[in-house]
Scaffold this active site. Structure first.
Site, mmCIF file in Angstrom:
data_model
loop_
_atom_site.group_PDB
_atom_site.id
_atom_site.type_symbol
_atom_site.label_atom_id
_atom_site.label_comp_id
_atom_site.label_asym_id
_atom_site.label_seq_id
_atom_site.Cartn_x
_atom_site.Cartn_y
_atom_site.Cartn_z
ATOM 1 N N ARG A 1 -41.379 -9.221 -12.412
ATOM 2 C CA ARG A 1 -40.977 -7.888 -12.853
ATOM 3 C C ARG A 1 -39.582 -7.565 -12.315
ATOM 4 O O ARG A 1 -39.189 -8.015 -11.237
ATOM 5 C CB ARG A 1 -41.974 -6.862 -12.315
ATOM 6 C CG ARG A 1 -41.760 -5.417 -12.757
ATOM 7 C CD ARG A 1 -41.991 -5.229 -14.216
ATOM 8 N NE ARG A 1 -42.192 -3.809 -14.568
ATOM 9 C CZ ARG A 1 -41.971 -3.311 -15.766
ATOM 10 N NH1 ARG A 1 -41.550 -4.102 -16.745
ATOM 11 N NH2 ARG A 1 -42.191 -2.035 -16.020
ATOM 12 N N THR B 1 -42.082 -5.754 -26.053
ATOM 13 C CA THR B 1 -42.785 -6.684 -25.227
ATOM 14 C C THR B 1 -43.312 -7.841 -26.058
ATOM 15 O O THR B 1 -43.554 -7.711 -27.235
ATOM 16 C CB THR B 1 -43.934 -5.948 -24.528
ATOM 17 O OG1 THR B 1 -43.398 -4.866 -23.782
ATOM 18 C CG2 THR B 1 -44.721 -6.842 -23.616
ATOM 19 N N THR C 1 -40.809 -8.929 -21.297
ATOM 20 C CA THR C 1 -40.238 -7.787 -22.009
ATOM 21 C C THR C 1 -38.846 -7.451 -21.504
ATOM 22 O O THR C 1 -38.472 -7.818 -20.382
ATOM 23 C CB THR C 1 -41.153 -6.553 -21.836
ATOM 24 O OG1 THR C 1 -40.674 -5.479 -22.627
ATOM 25 C CG2 THR C 1 -41.225 -6.127 -20.386
ATOM 26 N N GLN D 1 -35.670 -1.253 -17.934
ATOM 27 C CA GLN D 1 -36.933 -1.040 -17.217
ATOM 28 C C GLN D 1 -36.878 0.105 -16.221
ATOM 29 O O GLN D 1 -37.935 0.536 -15.741
ATOM 30 C CB GLN D 1 -37.330 -2.329 -16.476
ATOM 31 C CG GLN D 1 -37.637 -3.498 -17.386
ATOM 32 C CD GLN D 1 -38.869 -3.301 -18.242
ATOM 33 O OE1 GLN D 1 -39.548 -2.282 -18.153
ATOM 34 N NE2 GLN D 1 -39.174 -4.269 -19.085
ATOM 35 N N ASP E 1 -39.262 2.802 -16.849
ATOM 36 C CA ASP E 1 -40.679 2.665 -16.525
ATOM 37 C C ASP E 1 -41.028 3.281 -15.173
ATOM 38 O O ASP E 1 -42.207 3.360 -14.815
ATOM 39 C CB ASP E 1 -41.091 1.190 -16.548
ATOM 40 C CG ASP E 1 -41.515 0.742 -17.941
ATOM 41 O OD1 ASP E 1 -41.611 1.607 -18.830
ATOM 42 O OD2 ASP E 1 -41.751 -0.468 -18.137
ATOM 43 N N GLY F 1 -46.842 -3.301 -26.827
ATOM 44 C CA GLY F 1 -46.911 -1.920 -27.282
ATOM 45 C C GLY F 1 -46.952 -0.897 -26.174
ATOM 46 O O GLY F 1 -47.604 0.140 -26.318
#
Length: 560
Positions: A97, A373, A391, A412, A415, A465
Protein backbone atom coordinates in the site's frame (compact mmCIF):
# COMPACT_ATOMS: atom_id res chain seq x y z
CA UNK A 1 0.33 -34.90 -7.05
CA UNK A 2 -3.43 -35.38 -7.01
CA UNK A 3 -5.84 -32.71 -8.10
CA UNK A 4 -7.03 -32.50 -4.51
CA UNK A 5 -3.54 -31.67 -3.31
CA UNK A 6 -2.97 -28.97 -5.85
CA UNK A 7 -6.41 -27.46 -5.67
CA UNK A 8 -4.76 -24.10 -5.34
CA UNK A 9 -4.57 -24.95 -9.03
CA UNK A 10 -5.20 -23.02 -12.10
CA UNK A 11 -6.58 -19.56 -12.11
CA UNK A 12 -6.21 -15.98 -12.85
CA UNK A 13 -9.14 -13.86 -11.79
CA UNK A 14 -8.75 -10.32 -12.94
CA UNK A 15 -10.90 -7.28 -12.37
CA UNK A 16 -10.32 -4.16 -14.37
CA UNK A 17 -11.90 -1.81 -16.84
CA UNK A 18 -11.54 -3.82 -20.04
CA UNK A 19 -9.06 -3.13 -22.77
CA UNK A 20 -9.09 -5.00 -26.04
CA UNK A 21 -11.56 -7.34 -27.66
CA UNK A 22 -13.96 -9.35 -25.58
CA UNK A 23 -13.51 -13.11 -25.48
CA UNK A 24 -14.75 -16.21 -23.65
CA UNK A 25 -15.62 -15.48 -20.03
CA UNK A 26 -15.24 -19.03 -18.72
CA UNK A 27 -12.33 -21.42 -19.16
CA UNK A 28 -11.43 -24.84 -17.81
CA UNK A 29 -8.02 -26.44 -17.52
CA UNK A 30 -5.85 -28.86 -15.61
CA UNK A 31 -2.39 -27.34 -16.14
CA UNK A 32 -2.80 -23.61 -16.06
CA UNK A 33 -5.42 -20.93 -16.51
CA UNK A 34 -5.72 -17.18 -16.77
CA UNK A 35 -8.89 -15.09 -16.85
CA UNK A 36 -8.85 -11.38 -17.52
CA UNK A 37 -10.74 -8.52 -19.07
CA UNK A 38 -7.43 -7.42 -20.63
CA UNK A 39 -6.42 -10.04 -23.20
CA UNK A 40 -2.84 -8.76 -23.40
CA UNK A 41 -2.43 -9.17 -19.64
CA UNK A 42 -3.99 -12.64 -19.80
CA UNK A 43 -1.56 -13.65 -22.53
CA UNK A 44 1.41 -12.32 -20.57
CA UNK A 45 0.53 -14.36 -17.49
CA UNK A 46 -0.26 -17.51 -19.44
CA UNK A 47 3.01 -17.24 -21.35
CA UNK A 48 4.97 -17.12 -18.10
CA UNK A 49 3.21 -20.21 -16.75
CA UNK A 50 3.82 -22.10 -19.99
CA UNK A 51 7.50 -21.13 -19.98
CA UNK A 52 8.41 -22.48 -16.59
CA UNK A 53 7.38 -19.66 -14.31
CA UNK A 54 5.24 -20.24 -11.27
CA UNK A 55 2.11 -18.42 -10.19
CA UNK A 56 4.06 -15.66 -8.48
CA UNK A 57 6.06 -14.95 -11.63
CA UNK A 58 2.91 -14.95 -13.75
CA UNK A 59 1.12 -12.60 -11.36
CA UNK A 60 3.90 -10.03 -11.66
CA UNK A 61 3.80 -10.23 -15.46
CA UNK A 62 0.04 -9.69 -15.37
CA UNK A 63 0.31 -6.78 -12.93
CA UNK A 64 3.00 -5.05 -14.98
CA UNK A 65 1.03 -5.49 -18.20
CA UNK A 66 -2.10 -4.08 -16.61
CA UNK A 67 -0.12 -0.96 -15.80
CA UNK A 68 0.29 -0.52 -19.55
CA UNK A 69 -3.11 -1.54 -20.95
CA UNK A 70 -5.26 -0.65 -17.92
CA UNK A 71 -3.71 2.69 -17.06
CA UNK A 72 -6.90 4.30 -15.73
CA UNK A 73 -6.95 1.78 -12.88
CA UNK A 74 -3.48 0.61 -11.92
CA UNK A 75 0.22 0.87 -12.65
CA UNK A 76 3.70 1.31 -11.26
CA UNK A 77 2.62 4.58 -9.64
CA UNK A 78 0.14 2.82 -7.37
CA UNK A 79 0.00 0.19 -4.67
CA UNK A 80 -1.28 -3.33 -4.04
CA UNK A 81 -2.19 -6.01 -1.55
CA UNK A 82 -0.86 -9.43 -2.50
CA UNK A 83 -2.08 -12.64 -0.83
CA UNK A 84 0.05 -15.70 -1.63
CA UNK A 85 -0.83 -19.31 -0.87
CA UNK A 86 2.33 -21.36 -1.31
CA UNK A 87 2.45 -24.99 -2.36
CA UNK A 88 3.45 -25.93 1.20
CA UNK A 89 0.28 -24.34 2.61
CA UNK A 90 1.93 -21.18 3.94
CA UNK A 91 -0.04 -17.98 3.33
CA UNK A 92 1.78 -14.66 3.03
CA UNK A 93 0.21 -11.20 2.94
CA UNK A 94 2.40 -8.56 1.26
CA UNK A 95 1.29 -5.00 1.97
CA UNK A 96 2.40 -2.80 -0.92
CA UNK A 97 0.00 0.00 0.00
CA UNK A 98 1.13 3.58 -0.60
CA UNK A 99 2.59 5.60 2.29
CA UNK A 100 2.02 9.26 3.06
CA UNK A 101 5.08 11.53 2.59
CA UNK A 102 7.12 12.50 5.63
CA UNK A 103 5.90 16.09 5.33
CA UNK A 104 2.22 15.07 5.41
CA UNK A 105 0.20 16.69 8.20
CA UNK A 106 -3.15 16.03 9.84
CA UNK A 107 -4.84 19.05 8.25
CA UNK A 108 -2.92 19.30 4.97
CA UNK A 109 -6.15 19.25 2.95
CA UNK A 110 -8.12 21.63 5.16
CA UNK A 111 -8.72 25.07 3.70
CA UNK A 112 -10.81 27.74 5.44
CA UNK A 113 -11.83 25.18 8.04
CA UNK A 114 -13.13 22.57 5.59
CA UNK A 115 -11.54 19.53 3.97
CA UNK A 116 -10.87 20.20 0.28
CA UNK A 117 -11.21 16.98 -1.72
CA UNK A 118 -10.00 18.68 -4.89
CA UNK A 119 -6.55 18.72 -3.33
CA UNK A 120 -6.69 15.12 -2.10
CA UNK A 121 -7.92 13.78 -5.44
CA UNK A 122 -6.03 15.74 -8.12
CA UNK A 123 -2.52 17.11 -8.47
CA UNK A 124 0.70 17.24 -6.53
CA UNK A 125 -0.66 16.73 -3.00
CA UNK A 126 -2.88 13.77 -3.86
CA UNK A 127 -0.22 11.06 -4.14
CA UNK A 128 1.28 8.66 -1.64
CA UNK A 129 4.59 6.85 -2.19
CA UNK A 130 3.87 3.96 -4.58
CA UNK A 131 4.30 0.40 -3.30
CA UNK A 132 3.52 -1.96 -6.18
CA UNK A 133 7.11 -2.07 -7.47
CA UNK A 134 8.46 -3.02 -4.03
CA UNK A 135 5.79 -5.68 -3.58
CA UNK A 136 6.41 -7.16 -7.03
CA UNK A 137 10.16 -7.31 -6.49
CA UNK A 138 9.86 -8.89 -3.04
CA UNK A 139 7.40 -11.53 -4.22
CA UNK A 140 9.56 -12.59 -7.15
CA UNK A 141 12.80 -12.61 -5.14
CA UNK A 142 11.35 -14.70 -2.32
CA UNK A 143 8.89 -16.97 -4.08
CA UNK A 144 9.36 -16.79 -7.86
CA UNK A 145 11.58 -18.59 -10.35
CA UNK A 146 12.12 -15.92 -12.97
CA UNK A 147 14.20 -12.76 -12.83
CA UNK A 148 12.23 -9.65 -11.89
CA UNK A 149 13.38 -7.76 -14.98
CA UNK A 150 12.44 -10.59 -17.33
CA UNK A 151 8.81 -10.32 -16.23
CA UNK A 152 8.63 -6.60 -17.09
CA UNK A 153 9.95 -6.72 -20.65
CA UNK A 154 6.76 -7.98 -22.37
CA UNK A 155 4.88 -5.06 -20.81
CA UNK A 156 7.57 -2.68 -22.04
CA UNK A 157 7.18 -3.97 -25.60
CA UNK A 158 3.40 -3.45 -25.49
CA UNK A 159 3.94 0.09 -24.22
CA UNK A 160 6.36 0.82 -27.04
CA UNK A 161 4.38 -0.82 -29.86
CA UNK A 162 1.04 0.49 -28.67
CA UNK A 163 -2.44 -1.03 -28.60
CA UNK A 164 -5.87 0.13 -29.79
CA UNK A 165 -7.96 1.51 -26.95
CA UNK A 166 -11.55 0.34 -26.65
CA UNK A 167 -14.63 2.39 -25.83
CA UNK A 168 -14.24 1.75 -22.09
CA UNK A 169 -10.73 3.21 -22.04
CA UNK A 170 -11.82 6.12 -24.23
CA UNK A 171 -14.77 6.80 -21.92
CA UNK A 172 -12.41 6.91 -18.96
CA UNK A 173 -10.29 9.57 -20.62
CA UNK A 174 -13.38 11.59 -21.50
CA UNK A 175 -14.74 11.36 -17.95
CA UNK A 176 -11.73 13.17 -16.44
CA UNK A 177 -10.51 15.05 -19.53
CA UNK A 178 -10.55 18.48 -17.90
CA UNK A 179 -8.26 17.36 -15.09
CA UNK A 180 -5.93 15.40 -17.38
CA UNK A 181 -5.45 18.44 -19.63
CA UNK A 182 -4.07 20.33 -16.63
CA UNK A 183 -0.85 18.30 -16.63
CA UNK A 184 1.58 18.53 -19.53
CA UNK A 185 2.67 14.90 -19.85
CA UNK A 186 -0.83 13.53 -19.28
CA UNK A 187 -2.23 15.78 -21.99
CA UNK A 188 0.57 14.87 -24.40
CA UNK A 189 -0.11 11.16 -23.94
CA UNK A 190 -3.90 10.98 -23.91
CA UNK A 191 -4.98 13.75 -26.29
CA UNK A 192 -4.58 14.54 -29.99
CA UNK A 193 -2.65 17.61 -31.05
CA UNK A 194 -5.94 19.47 -31.54
CA UNK A 195 -6.80 18.93 -27.87
CA UNK A 196 -9.43 16.23 -28.34
CA UNK A 197 -9.06 13.08 -26.24
CA UNK A 198 -8.05 9.77 -27.78
CA UNK A 199 -11.07 7.86 -29.01
CA UNK A 200 -12.05 4.23 -29.47
CA UNK A 201 -9.76 2.60 -32.03
CA UNK A 202 -6.89 5.05 -31.58
CA UNK A 203 -3.53 3.44 -30.91
CA UNK A 204 -1.99 4.38 -27.58
CA UNK A 205 1.80 4.28 -27.62
CA UNK A 206 3.68 5.00 -24.39
CA UNK A 207 7.40 5.37 -25.18
CA UNK A 208 8.25 7.01 -21.86
CA UNK A 209 6.55 4.21 -19.93
CA UNK A 210 8.38 1.64 -22.09
CA UNK A 211 11.69 3.29 -21.24
CA UNK A 212 10.81 3.34 -17.54
CA UNK A 213 9.90 -0.36 -17.57
CA UNK A 214 13.16 -1.22 -19.30
CA UNK A 215 15.19 0.85 -16.85
CA UNK A 216 13.39 -0.82 -13.95
CA UNK A 217 14.03 -4.23 -15.52
CA UNK A 218 17.75 -3.51 -15.95
CA UNK A 219 18.45 -1.74 -12.65
CA UNK A 220 15.87 -3.22 -10.33
CA UNK A 221 13.71 -1.43 -7.76
CA UNK A 222 16.58 0.85 -6.73
CA UNK A 223 16.04 2.72 -10.02
CA UNK A 224 12.52 3.45 -8.82
CA UNK A 225 13.08 4.12 -5.10
CA UNK A 226 16.66 5.41 -4.89
CA UNK A 227 17.57 6.43 -8.40
CA UNK A 228 16.46 8.45 -11.42
CA UNK A 229 12.73 7.95 -11.04
CA UNK A 230 12.62 9.11 -7.42
CA UNK A 231 14.72 12.13 -8.38
CA UNK A 232 12.42 13.12 -11.26
CA UNK A 233 9.32 12.84 -9.09
CA UNK A 234 10.90 14.89 -6.29
CA UNK A 235 11.96 17.64 -8.72
CA UNK A 236 8.48 17.81 -10.25
CA UNK A 237 6.86 17.92 -6.82
CA UNK A 238 9.09 20.76 -5.65
CA UNK A 239 8.24 22.78 -8.77
CA UNK A 240 4.50 22.13 -8.52
CA UNK A 241 3.67 22.54 -4.85
CA UNK A 242 4.00 18.90 -3.83
CA UNK A 243 5.67 17.55 -0.70
CA UNK A 244 7.06 14.19 -1.86
CA UNK A 245 10.86 13.99 -1.72
CA UNK A 246 13.50 11.54 -2.91
CA UNK A 247 13.95 10.56 0.73
CA UNK A 248 10.29 9.52 0.87
CA UNK A 249 10.91 7.08 -1.96
CA UNK A 250 14.10 5.78 -0.34
CA UNK A 251 12.25 5.16 2.91
CA UNK A 252 9.37 3.21 1.37
CA UNK A 253 9.04 -0.39 2.53
CA UNK A 254 6.55 -3.19 2.14
CA UNK A 255 5.01 -4.68 5.26
CA UNK A 256 4.39 -8.37 5.84
CA UNK A 257 1.01 -8.81 7.51
CA UNK A 258 -0.73 -11.70 9.21
CA UNK A 259 -3.77 -12.63 7.11
CA UNK A 260 -7.18 -12.39 8.76
CA UNK A 261 -9.01 -15.69 9.09
CA UNK A 262 -12.54 -16.69 9.85
CA UNK A 263 -14.94 -19.54 9.27
CA UNK A 264 -18.26 -19.59 7.45
CA UNK A 265 -20.56 -22.53 6.82
CA UNK A 266 -17.70 -24.92 7.60
CA UNK A 267 -15.20 -23.25 5.25
CA UNK A 268 -12.14 -21.19 6.19
CA UNK A 269 -12.06 -17.62 4.92
CA UNK A 270 -8.60 -16.04 4.50
CA UNK A 271 -8.32 -12.39 3.52
CA UNK A 272 -6.18 -9.29 3.83
CA UNK A 273 -5.71 -7.52 7.18
CA UNK A 274 -5.51 -3.79 8.02
CA UNK A 275 -4.73 -1.32 6.51
CA UNK A 276 -7.22 -3.16 4.33
CA UNK A 277 -10.67 -2.86 5.84
CA UNK A 278 -11.79 -5.46 3.32
CA UNK A 279 -10.81 -8.69 5.00
CA UNK A 280 -11.93 -7.58 8.45
CA UNK A 281 -15.37 -6.51 7.31
CA UNK A 282 -15.92 -9.36 4.87
CA UNK A 283 -15.48 -11.68 7.85
CA UNK A 284 -17.47 -9.43 10.21
CA UNK A 285 -20.41 -9.40 7.78
CA UNK A 286 -20.21 -13.17 7.26
CA UNK A 287 -20.11 -13.70 11.03
CA UNK A 288 -23.37 -11.76 11.33
CA UNK A 289 -24.98 -13.61 8.44
CA UNK A 290 -24.08 -16.98 9.93
CA UNK A 291 -26.84 -16.32 12.47
CA UNK A 292 -29.45 -16.48 9.68
CA UNK A 293 -30.45 -19.39 7.44
CA UNK A 294 -30.04 -17.35 4.28
CA UNK A 295 -30.90 -20.23 1.97
CA UNK A 296 -34.36 -20.56 3.53
CA UNK A 297 -35.19 -16.86 3.48
CA UNK A 298 -37.10 -15.54 0.49
CA UNK A 299 -35.04 -13.31 -1.78
CA UNK A 300 -36.42 -9.92 -0.64
CA UNK A 301 -35.87 -10.75 3.04
CA UNK A 302 -32.43 -12.16 2.34
CA UNK A 303 -31.37 -8.97 0.54
CA UNK A 304 -32.68 -6.91 3.47
CA UNK A 305 -30.77 -8.96 6.06
CA UNK A 306 -27.51 -8.82 4.13
CA UNK A 307 -27.89 -5.07 3.56
CA UNK A 308 -28.41 -4.48 7.29
CA UNK A 309 -25.26 -6.48 8.10
CA UNK A 310 -23.33 -4.41 5.57
CA UNK A 311 -24.59 -1.21 7.20
CA UNK A 312 -23.49 -2.28 10.69
CA UNK A 313 -20.05 -3.34 9.48
CA UNK A 314 -19.45 -0.07 7.61
CA UNK A 315 -20.38 1.90 10.73
CA UNK A 316 -17.56 0.03 12.48
CA UNK A 317 -15.25 0.64 9.53
CA UNK A 318 -15.74 4.40 9.73
CA UNK A 319 -14.71 4.52 13.40
CA UNK A 320 -12.22 1.75 14.06
CA UNK A 321 -10.21 1.08 10.91
CA UNK A 322 -6.84 2.60 10.04
CA UNK A 323 -3.16 1.76 9.64
CA UNK A 324 -2.35 -0.72 12.45
CA UNK A 325 1.20 0.66 12.63
CA UNK A 326 -0.28 3.91 13.96
CA UNK A 327 -3.66 3.18 15.57
CA UNK A 328 -5.15 0.26 17.51
CA UNK A 329 -7.48 -1.73 15.25
CA UNK A 330 -9.53 -4.16 17.38
CA UNK A 331 -9.31 -7.86 16.62
CA UNK A 332 -12.69 -8.09 18.33
CA UNK A 333 -14.28 -7.00 15.05
CA UNK A 334 -13.73 -10.63 13.99
CA UNK A 335 -15.27 -12.05 17.17
CA UNK A 336 -18.29 -14.29 16.52
CA UNK A 337 -19.86 -13.33 19.82
CA UNK A 338 -19.66 -9.66 18.89
CA UNK A 339 -21.16 -10.46 15.50
CA UNK A 340 -24.00 -12.37 17.17
CA UNK A 341 -24.80 -9.29 19.27
CA UNK A 342 -24.90 -7.16 16.12
CA UNK A 343 -27.00 -9.75 14.29
CA UNK A 344 -29.59 -9.66 17.07
CA UNK A 345 -30.23 -6.02 16.15
CA UNK A 346 -31.29 -7.01 12.63
CA UNK A 347 -35.06 -7.34 12.22
CA UNK A 348 -36.60 -9.29 9.38
CA UNK A 349 -39.41 -6.80 8.87
CA UNK A 350 -37.91 -3.39 9.64
CA UNK A 351 -34.92 -1.17 8.92
CA UNK A 352 -32.73 -0.49 11.95
CA UNK A 353 -31.14 2.87 12.70
CA UNK A 354 -27.36 2.46 12.82
CA UNK A 355 -26.47 5.84 14.26
CA UNK A 356 -23.03 4.86 15.54
CA UNK A 357 -20.37 2.17 15.56
CA UNK A 358 -20.33 -0.91 17.79
CA UNK A 359 -17.95 -1.74 20.65
CA UNK A 360 -16.03 -4.95 19.93
CA UNK A 361 -14.50 -6.82 22.89
CA UNK A 362 -11.10 -5.66 24.15
CA UNK A 363 -11.14 -2.83 21.63
CA UNK A 364 -8.02 -1.11 22.97
CA UNK A 365 -5.99 -4.09 24.19
CA UNK A 366 -6.43 -6.87 21.60
CA UNK A 367 -5.40 -5.16 18.39
CA UNK A 368 -3.82 -6.02 15.06
CA UNK A 369 -0.03 -6.06 15.06
CA UNK A 370 1.91 -3.21 13.55
CA UNK A 371 2.16 -3.70 10.43
CA UNK A 372 -10.59 2.22 -9.40
CA UNK A 373 -8.76 -0.86 -8.96
CA UNK A 374 -7.80 -4.22 -10.49
CA UNK A 375 -7.89 -7.66 -8.91
CA UNK A 376 -6.09 -10.69 -10.30
CA UNK A 377 -5.09 -14.10 -9.04
CA UNK A 378 -2.87 -16.80 -10.51
CA UNK A 379 -2.29 -20.40 -9.53
CA UNK A 380 -0.06 -23.14 -10.81
CA UNK A 381 -0.07 -26.92 -10.81
CA UNK A 382 2.25 -27.04 -7.80
CA UNK A 383 -0.29 -25.33 -5.54
CA UNK A 384 1.07 -21.79 -5.53
CA UNK A 385 -1.81 -19.33 -5.53
CA UNK A 386 -1.72 -15.55 -5.78
CA UNK A 387 -4.62 -13.16 -5.19
CA UNK A 388 -3.62 -9.56 -5.73
CA UNK A 389 -5.57 -6.33 -5.84
CA UNK A 390 -3.77 -3.24 -7.14
CA UNK A 391 -4.85 0.33 -7.79
CA UNK A 392 -4.00 3.96 -8.38
CA UNK A 393 -7.37 4.78 -6.74
CA UNK A 394 -9.82 6.79 -8.88
CA UNK A 395 -9.72 7.00 -12.68
CA UNK A 396 -6.17 7.92 -13.79
CA UNK A 397 -5.22 8.51 -10.14
CA UNK A 398 -3.99 12.03 -9.44
CA UNK A 399 -4.05 12.68 -13.23
CA UNK A 400 -0.31 13.40 -13.01
CA UNK A 401 2.31 11.84 -15.25
CA UNK A 402 5.70 13.20 -14.28
CA UNK A 403 7.29 14.25 -17.61
CA UNK A 404 9.76 11.77 -19.04
CA UNK A 405 8.50 8.80 -16.99
CA UNK A 406 5.16 7.76 -18.47
CA UNK A 407 4.06 6.61 -15.00
CA UNK A 408 0.71 7.82 -13.64
CA UNK A 409 0.80 8.76 -9.98
CA UNK A 410 -1.91 7.58 -7.60
CA UNK A 411 -4.31 9.74 -5.59
CA UNK A 412 -4.42 7.51 -2.53
CA UNK A 413 -4.18 10.41 -0.11
CA UNK A 414 -7.94 10.72 -0.69
CA UNK A 415 -8.35 7.35 1.03
CA UNK A 416 -7.40 8.99 4.31
CA UNK A 417 -10.07 10.76 6.31
CA UNK A 418 -8.93 14.24 5.32
CA UNK A 419 -11.34 15.68 7.90
CA UNK A 420 -13.91 13.85 10.06
CA UNK A 421 -17.26 13.82 8.30
CA UNK A 422 -15.91 14.86 4.88
CA UNK A 423 -16.61 12.07 2.35
CA UNK A 424 -13.94 10.92 -0.07
CA UNK A 425 -14.41 10.15 -3.77
CA UNK A 426 -16.40 7.03 -2.89
CA UNK A 427 -18.65 8.78 -0.36
CA UNK A 428 -16.89 7.15 2.60
CA UNK A 429 -16.46 9.06 5.84
CA UNK A 430 -13.86 8.28 8.45
CA UNK A 431 -12.61 9.22 11.88
CA UNK A 432 -9.27 9.89 13.57
CA UNK A 433 -8.12 6.29 13.13
CA UNK A 434 -7.71 7.01 9.42
CA UNK A 435 -6.50 10.61 9.68
CA UNK A 436 -3.57 11.81 7.54
CA UNK A 437 -0.15 11.36 9.10
CA UNK A 438 3.48 11.10 7.93
CA UNK A 439 4.40 7.57 6.91
CA UNK A 440 0.85 6.25 7.36
CA UNK A 441 -0.89 3.96 4.91
CA UNK A 442 -4.44 5.00 4.02
CA UNK A 443 -7.33 2.66 4.68
CA UNK A 444 -8.35 0.50 1.73
CA UNK A 445 -11.31 -1.70 0.80
CA UNK A 446 -9.25 -4.10 -1.30
CA UNK A 447 -10.23 -7.64 -0.32
CA UNK A 448 -8.26 -10.42 -2.04
CA UNK A 449 -9.85 -13.50 -0.47
CA UNK A 450 -9.33 -17.26 -0.48
CA UNK A 451 -11.76 -19.94 0.70
CA UNK A 452 -10.32 -23.23 1.94
CA UNK A 453 -11.79 -26.59 2.91
CA UNK A 454 -9.60 -29.09 4.74
CA UNK A 455 -6.68 -26.73 4.24
CA UNK A 456 -7.00 -26.57 0.46
CA UNK A 457 -8.20 -23.55 -1.56
CA UNK A 458 -11.51 -24.14 -3.32
CA UNK A 459 -12.40 -20.58 -4.24
CA UNK A 460 -10.68 -17.27 -4.87
CA UNK A 461 -12.57 -14.02 -5.25
CA UNK A 462 -11.77 -10.34 -5.44
CA UNK A 463 -13.33 -7.20 -6.77
CA UNK A 464 -12.96 -3.63 -7.98
CA UNK A 465 -15.11 -0.65 -7.08
CA UNK A 466 -13.94 1.14 -3.94
CA UNK A 467 -16.03 0.22 -0.88
CA UNK A 468 -18.19 -1.96 -3.11
CA UNK A 469 -15.27 -4.39 -3.19
CA UNK A 470 -16.23 -5.56 0.29
CA UNK A 471 -19.90 -6.08 -0.43
CA UNK A 472 -19.30 -7.75 -3.79
CA UNK A 473 -16.96 -10.21 -2.12
CA UNK A 474 -19.58 -11.01 0.50
CA UNK A 475 -22.31 -11.49 -2.11
CA UNK A 476 -20.12 -13.81 -4.17
CA UNK A 477 -19.29 -15.91 -1.11
CA UNK A 478 -22.95 -16.07 -0.05
CA UNK A 479 -23.92 -17.08 -3.58
CA UNK A 480 -21.54 -20.03 -3.61
CA UNK A 481 -21.49 -21.11 0.05
CA UNK A 482 -25.12 -20.44 1.05
CA UNK A 483 -27.13 -20.66 -2.13
CA UNK A 484 -25.12 -23.36 -3.90
CA UNK A 485 -24.68 -21.30 -7.05
CA UNK A 486 -21.91 -21.92 -9.53
CA UNK A 487 -19.30 -19.20 -9.44
CA UNK A 488 -20.43 -17.66 -12.72
CA UNK A 489 -24.04 -17.62 -11.48
CA UNK A 490 -22.93 -16.00 -8.23
CA UNK A 491 -21.16 -13.26 -10.19
CA UNK A 492 -24.25 -12.69 -12.32
CA UNK A 493 -26.77 -12.28 -9.48
CA UNK A 494 -28.06 -8.72 -8.88
CA UNK A 495 -25.75 -6.75 -6.60
CA UNK A 496 -26.51 -4.32 -3.84
CA UNK A 497 -24.41 -2.25 -1.47
CA UNK A 498 -24.82 -0.35 1.80
CA UNK A 499 -21.91 1.54 3.37
CA UNK A 500 -23.72 3.19 6.33
CA UNK A 501 -23.07 6.71 5.09
CA UNK A 502 -24.74 7.90 2.98
CA UNK A 503 -27.78 6.10 4.38
CA UNK A 504 -28.99 4.52 1.17
CA UNK A 505 -29.12 1.06 -0.34
CA UNK A 506 -27.57 1.04 -3.80
CA UNK A 507 -29.06 -1.74 -5.91
CA UNK A 508 -28.73 -2.81 -9.51
CA UNK A 509 -31.73 -2.12 -11.73
CA UNK A 510 -31.77 -5.80 -12.76
CA UNK A 511 -32.99 -6.74 -9.27
CA UNK A 512 -36.58 -8.12 -9.38
CA UNK A 513 -39.41 -5.65 -8.82
CA UNK A 514 -40.65 -7.70 -5.86
CA UNK A 515 -37.30 -7.24 -4.12
CA UNK A 516 -37.23 -3.51 -4.72
CA UNK A 517 -40.85 -3.05 -3.60
CA UNK A 518 -40.23 -5.01 -0.39
CA UNK A 519 -37.10 -3.00 0.44
CA UNK A 520 -38.89 0.29 -0.18
CA UNK A 521 -41.81 -0.81 2.02
CA UNK A 522 -39.39 -1.57 4.86
CA UNK A 523 -37.94 1.93 4.59
CA UNK A 524 -34.70 1.44 2.67
CA UNK A 525 -33.85 4.54 0.60
CA UNK A 526 -32.96 2.93 -2.76
CA UNK A 527 -30.41 4.23 -5.25
CA UNK A 528 -30.95 2.34 -8.50
CA UNK A 529 -27.89 1.93 -10.74
CA UNK A 530 -27.12 -0.12 -13.83
CA UNK A 531 -24.03 -1.90 -12.52
CA UNK A 532 -22.15 -2.22 -9.24
CA UNK A 533 -18.44 -2.96 -9.41
CA UNK A 534 -16.70 -5.85 -11.10
CA UNK A 535 -15.84 -9.28 -9.70
CA UNK A 536 -13.95 -12.32 -10.92
CA UNK A 537 -12.92 -15.57 -9.36
CA UNK A 538 -12.02 -19.22 -9.72
CA UNK A 539 -13.60 -22.29 -8.17
CA UNK A 540 -12.27 -25.83 -7.84
CA UNK A 541 -14.55 -28.86 -7.76
CA UNK A 542 -14.10 -32.52 -8.63
CA UNK A 543 -10.65 -31.99 -10.09
CA UNK A 544 -11.75 -29.19 -12.41
CA UNK A 545 -10.84 -25.55 -12.25
CA UNK A 546 -13.33 -22.99 -13.51
CA UNK A 547 -12.32 -19.39 -14.01
CA UNK A 548 -15.31 -17.04 -14.24
CA UNK A 549 -14.89 -13.43 -15.27
CA UNK A 550 -17.13 -10.39 -14.78
CA UNK A 551 -20.32 -10.85 -16.83
CA UNK A 552 -21.04 -7.10 -16.87
CA UNK A 553 -17.87 -6.34 -18.82
CA UNK A 554 -16.06 -7.73 -21.85
CA UNK A 555 -13.62 -10.22 -20.39
CA UNK A 556 -11.42 -13.17 -21.19
CA UNK A 557 -10.55 -16.52 -19.68
CA UNK A 558 -7.88 -18.88 -21.02
CA UNK A 559 -6.67 -22.32 -19.96
CA UNK A 560 -4.61 -25.23 -21.18
Amino acid sequence: MSARNWCAGLMLALISIPCGASADTVAHGTHGAVASVAPLATEAGLAVLKNGGNAIDAAIAVGATLGVVDGPNSGLGGGCFMLIHRANGEIIAIDGREMAPAAATHDMFVRDGKGNTDLSQTGALASGIPGSVAAYAYAVEKFGRKKFGELLLPAAKIAEDGFPIDHHYAAKIESVADDLRTFEASKALLFHEDGTPLAEGDTLKQPDLAASLRALAAQGPDWFYRGPYATKVAEWMKANGGIITAEDFANYHIALREPVRGTYRGAEIVSFPPPSSGGVHVIEILNMLENFDLAKLNEPTRVHVIAEAMKLAFADRAHWLGDPDFVPVPRGLLDKGYAKDLAERIQLDAVIAATDHGEPPNATTDVFGKKHTTHFSVADAEGNWVACTQTINTTFGSKVIVPGTGILLNNQMDDFSIQPGVPNAFGLVGAEANAVGPGKRPLSSMSPTLVLRDGHPILAVGAAGGPRIITQTVLNLVGVLDLGLSLDAALAQPRFHHQWQPDELRIESRAPDAVREFLTKLGHPLDSVKNIGASNGVAWSDGTFTAASEPRLPSEAAAW
